[in-house]
Design an enzyme around this catalytic site. Structure first.
Site, PDB file in Angstrom:
ATOM      1  N   HIS A  14       9.870  15.440  26.803  1.00  0.00           N
ATOM      2  CA  HIS A  14       8.799  16.433  26.557  1.00  0.00           C
ATOM      3  C   HIS A  14       7.514  15.553  26.351  1.00  0.00           C
ATOM      4  O   HIS A  14       7.353  14.491  25.298  1.00  0.00           O
ATOM      5  CB  HIS A  14       8.925  17.236  25.406  1.00  0.00           C
ATOM      6  CG  HIS A  14       7.960  18.142  25.088  1.00  0.00           C
ATOM      7  ND1 HIS A  14       8.361  19.287  24.649  1.00  0.00           N
ATOM      8  CD2 HIS A  14       6.755  17.933  24.650  1.00  0.00           C
ATOM      9  CE1 HIS A  14       7.166  19.971  24.506  1.00  0.00           C
ATOM     10  NE2 HIS A  14       6.182  19.337  24.511  1.00  0.00           N
ATOM     11  N   HIS A  16       3.265  14.975  26.972  1.00  0.00           N
ATOM     12  CA  HIS A  16       1.741  15.366  27.630  1.00  0.00           C
ATOM     13  C   HIS A  16       1.148  14.385  28.013  1.00  0.00           C
ATOM     14  O   HIS A  16       0.815  13.484  27.314  1.00  0.00           O
ATOM     15  CB  HIS A  16       0.786  16.175  26.217  1.00  0.00           C
ATOM     16  CG  HIS A  16       1.632  17.247  25.782  1.00  0.00           C
ATOM     17  ND1 HIS A  16       1.442  18.556  26.091  1.00  0.00           N
ATOM     18  CD2 HIS A  16       2.471  17.549  24.754  1.00  0.00           C
ATOM     19  CE1 HIS A  16       2.309  19.557  25.556  1.00  0.00           C
ATOM     20  NE2 HIS A  16       2.984  18.673  24.885  1.00  0.00           N
ATOM     21  N   LEU A  17       0.864  14.359  29.537  1.00  0.00           N
ATOM     22  CA  LEU A  17       0.146  13.355  30.081  1.00  0.00           C
ATOM     23  C   LEU A  17      -1.430  13.692  30.207  1.00  0.00           C
ATOM     24  O   LEU A  17      -2.366  12.619  30.682  1.00  0.00           O
ATOM     25  CB  LEU A  17       0.707  13.105  31.468  1.00  0.00           C
ATOM     26  CG  LEU A  17       2.038  12.251  30.943  1.00  0.00           C
ATOM     27  CD1 LEU A  17       2.516  12.064  32.454  1.00  0.00           C
ATOM     28  CD2 LEU A  17       1.603  10.830  30.623  1.00  0.00           C
ATOM     29  N   ASN A  42       0.492  22.266  30.391  1.00  0.00           N
ATOM     30  CA  ASN A  42      -0.624  22.846  29.679  1.00  0.00           C
ATOM     31  C   ASN A  42      -1.906  22.309  29.758  1.00  0.00           C
ATOM     32  O   ASN A  42      -2.688  22.000  28.914  1.00  0.00           O
ATOM     33  CB  ASN A  42      -0.313  23.098  27.975  1.00  0.00           C
ATOM     34  CG  ASN A  42      -0.218  21.694  27.340  1.00  0.00           C
ATOM     35  OD1 ASN A  42       0.221  20.798  27.839  1.00  0.00           O
ATOM     36  ND2 ASN A  42      -0.457  21.755  26.042  1.00  0.00           N
ATOM     37  N   LYS A 100       8.235  25.989  31.503  1.00  0.00           N
ATOM     38  CA  LYS A 100       7.869  25.993  30.172  1.00  0.00           C
ATOM     39  C   LYS A 100       7.294  27.198  29.797  1.00  0.00           C
ATOM     40  O   LYS A 100       6.346  27.994  30.267  1.00  0.00           O
ATOM     41  CB  LYS A 100       6.962  25.011  29.896  1.00  0.00           C
ATOM     42  CG  LYS A 100       6.424  24.771  28.519  1.00  0.00           C
ATOM     43  CD  LYS A 100       7.355  24.261  27.553  1.00  0.00           C
ATOM     44  CE  LYS A 100       6.913  24.169  26.147  1.00  0.00           C
ATOM     45  NZ  LYS A 100       6.403  23.186  25.477  1.00  0.00           N
ATOM     46  N   HIS A 137       8.691  26.646  23.615  1.00  0.00           N
ATOM     47  CA  HIS A 137       7.975  26.416  22.797  1.00  0.00           C
ATOM     48  C   HIS A 137       8.413  27.603  21.630  1.00  0.00           C
ATOM     49  O   HIS A 137       7.869  28.412  21.822  1.00  0.00           O
ATOM     50  CB  HIS A 137       6.425  26.273  22.796  1.00  0.00           C
ATOM     51  CG  HIS A 137       5.792  25.999  21.604  1.00  0.00           C
ATOM     52  ND1 HIS A 137       5.070  24.814  21.292  1.00  0.00           N
ATOM     53  CD2 HIS A 137       5.545  26.664  20.279  1.00  0.00           C
ATOM     54  CE1 HIS A 137       4.638  24.683  20.129  1.00  0.00           C
ATOM     55  NE2 HIS A 137       4.714  25.790  19.453  1.00  0.00           N
ATOM     56  N   HIS A 175      11.064  20.396  20.541  1.00  0.00           N
ATOM     57  CA  HIS A 175      10.570  20.201  19.365  1.00  0.00           C
ATOM     58  C   HIS A 175      10.909  20.702  18.202  1.00  0.00           C
ATOM     59  O   HIS A 175      10.329  21.333  17.325  1.00  0.00           O
ATOM     60  CB  HIS A 175       8.907  19.500  19.620  1.00  0.00           C
ATOM     61  CG  HIS A 175       8.165  20.535  19.802  1.00  0.00           C
ATOM     62  ND1 HIS A 175       8.201  22.025  19.870  1.00  0.00           N
ATOM     63  CD2 HIS A 175       7.341  20.753  21.001  1.00  0.00           C
ATOM     64  CE1 HIS A 175       7.622  22.884  20.397  1.00  0.00           C
ATOM     65  NE2 HIS A 175       6.899  22.140  21.255  1.00  0.00           N
ATOM     66  N   LEU A 220       2.172  20.752  16.305  1.00  0.00           N
ATOM     67  CA  LEU A 220       2.917  22.051  16.444  1.00  0.00           C
ATOM     68  C   LEU A 220       4.151  21.815  16.781  1.00  0.00           C
ATOM     69  O   LEU A 220       4.194  21.285  18.297  1.00  0.00           O
ATOM     70  CB  LEU A 220       2.012  23.079  17.042  1.00  0.00           C
ATOM     71  CG  LEU A 220       0.806  23.577  16.024  1.00  0.00           C
ATOM     72  CD1 LEU A 220      -0.025  24.634  16.832  1.00  0.00           C
ATOM     73  CD2 LEU A 220       1.170  24.235  14.799  1.00  0.00           C
ATOM     74  N   ASP A 248       7.069  14.780  22.584  1.00  0.00           N
ATOM     75  CA  ASP A 248       5.700  15.368  22.369  1.00  0.00           C
ATOM     76  C   ASP A 248       4.516  14.808  22.166  1.00  0.00           C
ATOM     77  O   ASP A 248       3.659  15.176  21.676  1.00  0.00           O
ATOM     78  CB  ASP A 248       6.074  16.495  21.164  1.00  0.00           C
ATOM     79  CG  ASP A 248       5.167  17.586  21.272  1.00  0.00           C
ATOM     80  OD1 ASP A 248       4.484  17.903  22.342  1.00  0.00           O
ATOM     81  OD2 ASP A 248       4.608  18.274  20.408  1.00  0.00           O
ATOM     82  N   HIS A 252      -5.129  13.577  21.789  1.00  0.00           N
ATOM     83  CA  HIS A 252      -6.435  14.329  21.643  1.00  0.00           C
ATOM     84  C   HIS A 252      -7.350  13.359  21.278  1.00  0.00           C
ATOM     85  O   HIS A 252      -7.070  12.324  20.366  1.00  0.00           O
ATOM     86  CB  HIS A 252      -6.431  15.326  20.716  1.00  0.00           C
ATOM     87  CG  HIS A 252      -5.559  16.589  20.912  1.00  0.00           C
ATOM     88  ND1 HIS A 252      -5.756  17.591  21.798  1.00  0.00           N
ATOM     89  CD2 HIS A 252      -4.224  16.675  20.546  1.00  0.00           C
ATOM     90  CE1 HIS A 252      -4.742  18.268  21.887  1.00  0.00           C
ATOM     91  NE2 HIS A 252      -3.966  17.917  21.149  1.00  0.00           N
ATOM     92  N   ALA A 264      -4.066  20.332  17.347  1.00  0.00           N
ATOM     93  CA  ALA A 264      -2.634  19.639  16.986  1.00  0.00           C
ATOM     94  C   ALA A 264      -1.898  18.744  18.087  1.00  0.00           C
ATOM     95  O   ALA A 264      -2.298  18.952  19.264  1.00  0.00           O
ATOM     96  CB  ALA A 264      -1.548  21.058  17.059  1.00  0.00           C
TER      97      ALA A 264
HETATM   98  C1  NCD Z   1       0.816  20.070  22.106  1.00  0.00           C
HETATM   99  C2  NCD Z   1      -0.562  19.501  22.828  1.00  0.00           C
HETATM  100  O1  NCD Z   1      -1.556  18.950  22.300  1.00  0.00           O
HETATM  101  O2  NCD Z   1      -0.722  19.728  24.036  1.00  0.00           O
HETATM  102  N1  NCD Z   1       0.430  19.609  20.625  1.00  0.00           N
HETATM  103  C3  NCD Z   1       1.164  19.752  19.721  1.00  0.00           C
HETATM  104  O3  NCD Z   1       0.990  19.672  18.502  1.00  0.00           O
HETATM  105  N2  NCD Z   1       2.657  19.508  20.066  1.00  0.00           N
HETATM  106  C4  NCD Z   1       1.171  21.380  22.403  1.00  0.00           C
HETATM  107  C5  NCD Z   1       2.568  21.594  22.074  1.00  0.00           C
HETATM  108  O4  NCD Z   1       3.523  20.922  22.660  1.00  0.00           O
HETATM  109  O5  NCD Z   1       2.906  22.441  21.152  1.00  0.00           O
HETATM  110 ZN    ZN Z   2       4.304  19.386  23.380  1.00  0.00          ZN
END
Ligand code: NCD
Ligand code: ZN
Length: 346
Positions: A14, A16-17, A42, A100, A137, A175, A220, A248, A252, A264
């Site tokens: 899991h 986020h790139l 996302n 997802k 999620h 997660h 989150l 996860d 940011h 988050a």
């Molecule tokens: C994730 C994101 O920033 O894309 N944020 C997070 O707090 N985990 C989104 C997600 O996986 O809920």
């Molecule tokens: Zn995530």
């Protein structure tokens, strides 16, 4: 005491790139240690169709520095307009490994997610037929439900009804943050698994809120009470094959985290493996780390284990970078709040 352990090259199930300048900066942080990752869809706009996924995959591979090997395992973002045919074709082409499900409004960039679960029934049934995994999620978005209860309520209100209505559907509860989710996954059959993040093995809600608000610990689902953290530790380090690593890691820019309404996500790609070695050592479970990082997830997704290895060495406390620079601004690296003496060799 100096010590070393060698693991089969791990998978991050899991991740986020992002895209563009952020993608360029964060991708090497994962590819340095991980052979593959399940890449979250996302983006803005989200990765909805097979065509979107193929284009995003190409952008990821184009951003990979020369000499690094990494396989992005692509996912589609389920919307109420998703077509079962498109999903099945992307799966048959070997392009996607999962779909997802974001309840609309549950987290970062989830506006296009699902409001009415009946509207995605046809897609879920098709996925069950073809053996394609649904990554979930697991939080309700009902404003009446306390944010600390949203995962547990999701299990009863949404997840259990979906699984009952769709026998055979393979589901990864992403997660997980509660003992309720751990218990639910344990009670399920072999079609159900869960990812656990690195930061949820470290944080409880006091770490976020006591003695000052710590925006870099806000993610989150939000970290819960200590007893939940302990349940996650037991699940991750206990050798159970239906729990595996999904970091996860969610970068940011600091300007968007350190804000009156901060977003988050914890960015853990850089130091995840050393922190996990620390946690597993504390639990007397170093011999189970490889299962969690490199075996259980691949087995659930029907993938062969990766060739190659990574070696972790225990020595002096390691100074990880406090932040990485990106074209979108600096991104703070997760600080576990204790000294970590493990580093990845090489
Ligand atoms: C994730 C994101 O920033 O894309 N944020 C997070 O707090 N985990 C989104 C997600 O996986 O809920
Ligand atoms: Zn995530």
């Amino acid at each position: 005491m100096s010590m070393r352990i060698t693991l089969g090259r791990p998978d991050d199930m899991h991740l986020h790139l992002r895209d563009g300048a952020m993608l360029e900066a964060v991708l090497p942080e994962t590819a340095r240690h991980f052979a593959r990752a399940i890449v979250m869809p996302n983006l803005v706009p989200p990765v909805v169709t097979g065509r979107d996924a193929a284009a995003y995959r190409a952008r990821i591979l184009a951003a990979l520095p020369a000499g690094m090997a990494f396989e992005p395992l692509m996912t589609l973002y389920l919307t109420e307009a998703t077509e079962a045919e498109d999903v099945a074709a992307a799966h048959a082409a070997g392009l996607i490994r999962a779909v997802k499900l974001y309840p609309a409004g549950a987290t970062t960039n989830s506006q296009s997610g699902v409001r009415d679960f009946d509207r995605v029934r046809g897609v879920l049934e098709r996925m069950a037929e073809i053996g394609l995994t649904l990554c979930v999620h697991g939080e309700v978005t009902d404003p009446e439900i306390d944010i600390f209860d949203r995962e547990a309520v999701f299990i009863d209100r949404v997840l259990e009804p979906i699984r009952r209505a769709t026998p055979g559907l393979r589901v990864v509860m992403e997660h997980v943050t509660t003992s309720d989710a751990v218990d639910y996954v344990r009670a399920g059959d072999e079609t159900l698994a869960a990812t656990i993040t690195t930061h949820h093995l470290i944080l409880n809600r006091n770490h976020i809120l006591a003695g000052g608000i710590r925006p870099h610990y806000y993610c989150l689902p939000v970290a819960k009470r200590e007893r939940h953290r302990l349940a996650l530790r037991a699940a991750a380090t206990g050798g159970e094959t239906r729990f595996f690593l999904g970091t996860d890691s969610a970068p940011h820019p600091d300007s968007l985290k350190e804000s009156a309404c901060g977003c988050a996500g914890c960015f853990t790609a850089t130091n995840t493996l050393p922190i996990l070695a620390h946690v597993f050592e504390e639990e007397g479970a170093l011999d189970r780390l490889e299962g969690f990082t490199s075996r259980h997830g691949a087995a659930f997704y029907g993938l062969a284990p990766n060739p190659g290895t990574v070696t972790l060495i225990r020595g002096e406390p390691v100074a990880f970078p406090a932040r990485i620079e990106t074209g979108a601004g600096p991104v703070t690296v997760f600080d576990p709040g204790f000294a970590v003496c493990w580093r990845v060799a090489g």
